[in-house]
Enzyme design. Sequence first.
Site, PDB file in Angstrom:
ATOM      1  CG  HIS A 131      -2.192  -0.864   0.840  1.00  0.00           C
ATOM      2  ND1 HIS A 131      -2.484  -2.043   1.465  1.00  0.00           N
ATOM      3  CD2 HIS A 131      -3.148  -0.709  -0.098  1.00  0.00           C
ATOM      4  CE1 HIS A 131      -3.575  -2.567   0.927  1.00  0.00           C
ATOM      5  NE2 HIS A 131      -3.995  -1.776  -0.022  1.00  0.00           N
ATOM      6  CG  ASP A 197      -7.729   6.947   9.145  1.00  0.00           C
ATOM      7  OD1 ASP A 197      -7.748   6.908  10.387  1.00  0.00           O
ATOM      8  OD2 ASP A 197      -7.540   7.976   8.486  1.00  0.00           O
ATOM      9  CD  GLU A 312      -8.773  10.127  11.495  1.00  0.00           C
ATOM     10  OE1 GLU A 312      -9.359  10.356  10.417  1.00  0.00           O
ATOM     11  OE2 GLU A 312      -7.979   9.177  11.664  1.00  0.00           O
TER      12      GLU A 312
HETATM   13  P1  FAD Z   1       4.358  -1.896   2.088  1.00  0.00           P
HETATM   14  O1  FAD Z   1       3.860  -0.847   1.160  1.00  0.00           O
HETATM   15  O2  FAD Z   1       4.312  -3.287   1.609  1.00  0.00           O
HETATM   16  O3  FAD Z   1       5.775  -1.539   2.660  1.00  0.00           O
HETATM   17  C1  FAD Z   1       6.079  -0.242   3.111  1.00  0.00           C
HETATM   18  C2  FAD Z   1       7.550  -0.144   3.521  1.00  0.00           C
HETATM   19  O4  FAD Z   1       7.777  -0.951   4.663  1.00  0.00           O
HETATM   20  C3  FAD Z   1       8.525  -0.636   2.451  1.00  0.00           C
HETATM   21  O5  FAD Z   1       9.711   0.090   2.538  1.00  0.00           O
HETATM   22  C4  FAD Z   1       8.757  -2.074   2.842  1.00  0.00           C
HETATM   23  O6  FAD Z   1       9.993  -2.551   2.386  1.00  0.00           O
HETATM   24  C5  FAD Z   1       8.707  -1.981   4.354  1.00  0.00           C
HETATM   25  N1  FAD Z   1       8.185  -3.193   4.959  1.00  0.00           N
HETATM   26  C6  FAD Z   1       7.070  -3.886   4.648  1.00  0.00           C
HETATM   27  N2  FAD Z   1       6.933  -4.928   5.473  1.00  0.00           N
HETATM   28  C7  FAD Z   1       7.991  -4.894   6.311  1.00  0.00           C
HETATM   29  C8  FAD Z   1       8.433  -5.706   7.376  1.00  0.00           C
HETATM   30  N3  FAD Z   1       7.744  -6.770   7.764  1.00  0.00           N
HETATM   31  N4  FAD Z   1       9.572  -5.360   8.012  1.00  0.00           N
HETATM   32  C9  FAD Z   1      10.294  -4.278   7.650  1.00  0.00           C
HETATM   33  N5  FAD Z   1       9.932  -3.493   6.635  1.00  0.00           N
HETATM   34  C10 FAD Z   1       8.782  -3.785   5.985  1.00  0.00           C
HETATM   35  N6  FAD Z   1      -0.860   5.051   7.270  1.00  0.00           N
HETATM   36  C11 FAD Z   1      -1.125   5.523   8.495  1.00  0.00           C
HETATM   37  O7  FAD Z   1      -0.223   5.735   9.309  1.00  0.00           O
HETATM   38  N7  FAD Z   1      -2.409   5.775   8.872  1.00  0.00           N
HETATM   39  C12 FAD Z   1      -3.466   5.527   8.063  1.00  0.00           C
HETATM   40  O8  FAD Z   1      -4.598   5.755   8.467  1.00  0.00           O
HETATM   41  C13 FAD Z   1      -3.210   5.005   6.778  1.00  0.00           C
HETATM   42  N8  FAD Z   1      -4.219   4.720   5.938  1.00  0.00           N
HETATM   43  C14 FAD Z   1      -3.949   4.219   4.701  1.00  0.00           C
HETATM   44  C15 FAD Z   1      -5.021   3.927   3.851  1.00  0.00           C
HETATM   45  C16 FAD Z   1      -4.779   3.409   2.600  1.00  0.00           C
HETATM   46  C17 FAD Z   1      -5.957   3.068   1.698  1.00  0.00           C
HETATM   47  C18 FAD Z   1      -3.446   3.219   2.159  1.00  0.00           C
HETATM   48  C19 FAD Z   1      -3.179   2.710   0.785  1.00  0.00           C
HETATM   49  C20 FAD Z   1      -2.378   3.529   2.993  1.00  0.00           C
HETATM   50  C21 FAD Z   1      -2.624   4.031   4.273  1.00  0.00           C
HETATM   51  N9  FAD Z   1      -1.588   4.329   5.153  1.00  0.00           N
HETATM   52  C22 FAD Z   1      -1.865   4.810   6.406  1.00  0.00           C
HETATM   53  C23 FAD Z   1      -0.194   4.229   4.735  1.00  0.00           C
HETATM   54  C24 FAD Z   1       0.445   2.938   5.197  1.00  0.00           C
HETATM   55  O9  FAD Z   1       0.792   3.032   6.558  1.00  0.00           O
HETATM   56  C25 FAD Z   1       1.700   2.682   4.386  1.00  0.00           C
HETATM   57  O10 FAD Z   1       1.323   2.441   3.066  1.00  0.00           O
HETATM   58  C26 FAD Z   1       2.548   1.580   4.918  1.00  0.00           C
HETATM   59  O11 FAD Z   1       3.641   1.464   4.061  1.00  0.00           O
HETATM   60  C27 FAD Z   1       1.858   0.247   5.124  1.00  0.00           C
HETATM   61  O12 FAD Z   1       1.532  -0.377   3.948  1.00  0.00           O
HETATM   62  P2  FAD Z   1       1.906  -1.902   3.650  1.00  0.00           P
HETATM   63  O13 FAD Z   1       1.691  -2.720   4.857  1.00  0.00           O
HETATM   64  O14 FAD Z   1       1.219  -2.258   2.399  1.00  0.00           O
HETATM   65  O15 FAD Z   1       3.489  -1.813   3.456  1.00  0.00           O
END
Ligand code: FAD
Length: 566
Positions: A131, A197, A312
């Site tokens: 994400h 969220d 919020e």
């Molecule tokens: P990825 O996109 O898969 O990874 C993000 C980063 O973390 C990359 O650098 C990856 O290499 C690293 N990573 C992934 N997994 C690990 C692991 N296990 N160990 C170490 N590094 C790792 N954020 C908020 O704070 N609050 C919100 O309310 C919020 N709402 C969101 C709503 C939507 C619809 C979206 C798309 C995003 C939102 N986000 C929010 C952002 C979100 O926190 C970030 O996108 C975050 O990166 C988590 O997404 P992901 O788990 O898909 O991680």
Amino acid sequence: MGHPSSCGRLVSTCSWLTIRSVLVLLLLASHCGSETRGVQAAADGDKFIDAHSAPACVLQDVACTALGLLKLKGYLSFHDTSAAARDFGLIKHLPPAAVLYPNSVEDVAALIRAVGSSSTNLTVAAKGPGHSINGQAQADKGIVIEMSSMRGIKVMPHGDDDCALPFVEASGGELWVDVLEATLKEAPGLAPNSWTDYLYLSVGGTLSNAGVSGQTFRHGPQISNVLQLEVVTGKGEIVICSPSKQSELFYAVLGGLGQFGIITKARIIIEPAPEKVRWMRAMYSDFEVFKKDQEMLISAMQDPLLTFDFIEGFVVMNNEDPTNGWKSVPFSPDQITASMLPPDASSVLYLLEITLGYNLVDVGPVLEERVEKMLAPLNYIRSLMFSTDVSYFKFLNRIYDLVEVRSRALKLWDAPHPWLNLFVPASSITTFDSLIFKELFPVEFGGPILVYPVNRDKWDSRAATVVPDEEVFYLVAFLRNALPSGPGLESILEDNARILSICEQLRGKQYLPRYIEEAQWKQHFGADQWQAFVQHKQMFDPQAILAPGQNIFPRNPDWMQLSASI
Ligand code: FAD
């Protein structure tokens, strides 16, 4: 901040190559001269990629040889690597050469050790559901680890021998929605207290950033609510860390943008959770009044009976746009008409979103009196208050129900999402309102704009996330979608650059940061925090193997040169 730290201990480090692996290396070396190769992961009972039927190892010889040594419980694939380069932003697409589907922490450690000892420039990115907006979980021609293939949630309502606090322990690839479901099922009445969220984000992904939502003012971000982590460092070591054990790694990893280790497990505090939620939305036309109420609410924490659970805010366009116009405010669009709005309202209005949790036994006049008493000091437009009652789960999962399902049906979920998240100091937020909210988007916006304050003292300054140097700061999120009918991607990215520049002039910081140049990263961190960040990289991932998509360190950095330039 911090919690009883009996919750951590150091366990094993690397295991070494077996004699059998060395034999496999010799075998593979003899097969690796041709253009197309498969990579075999050897060992009794372990899955392996067969050299004859598998797709080719598209890496350098040395890399194929190193990966051929891997003894895996999961598997390494050269198929469909393009899917591992797709993220929510749809702005960058840099496919890896291979994807690891690990089945154990040892798989992750073995891969990193193999890469580290391979004399190649391979990089490794852990990926949750992807994400990210700007390719942060991608590894251009490197290896992506699909963390979702390592599952596991253990709910411990009474803690364990090491740690007396109730906690849930989840694999890094677990989604928060599954953590919530598991805790409510296995420890009814308990759940983590700090959320995002949207719940279809991974535990490791949000802990690598911060994890911010309407509970942050009270409980801190998600990274302030972790008791212990299991991490695989960039050296391939498996380390259990906590505030008391290997604490330098623990705090480096929390908010560390994936630079220092891969989170394979996290222990998260769980606390009493309500059965139901009174969910309220109140509108304002004056930004100063809205700001004053929000800041008063987040400061009223001395008496839990006077504190809402969730706070919020949003900027709402003064039009009928279904996404972020005033029709989007009530729980049913027919609850509002244009005549209900103040005639002198400007191009934007403001929305306060608050909740109060309760249990079914509380329903009755006492609850109603309490809500009334809590709302009384607020100065919202009295006719523009909307409320509903839902289960705690339904409230936390609201973005899935209200946004994702609808957006997917309209094919909007698959549009590029050039989102921008910022932390703006409270002292600058009024200027930000007049320069950006009121000026830049006078007519339409194409997505929600969030604006709400949090208390800095709920953030642990030892964690790596960068926040403004002020007691109260605002999360401001511009969640625009690049739709065919609206401004194009390039135009939105240009707007974002302008907004970011203004934010930085106002001493704000970018959340989920994205920068191109080292100088920009230095400026983002500030001198002291940058120095600590670099030192942690040298300690925990000296070859800069991890999370290349963050674009902070080059692979195999020249540390001497870098240190000299700090
Ligand atoms: P990825 O996109 O898969 O990874 C993000 C980063 O973390 C990359 O650098 C990856 O290499 C690293 N990573 C992934 N997994 C690990 C692991 N296990 N160990 C170490 N590094 C790792 N954020 C908020 O704070 N609050 C919100 O309310 C919020 N709402 C969101 C709503 C939507 C619809 C979206 C798309 C995003 C939102 N986000 C929010 C952002 C979100 O926190 C970030 O996108 C975050 O990166 C988590 O997404 P992901 O788990 O898909 O991680």
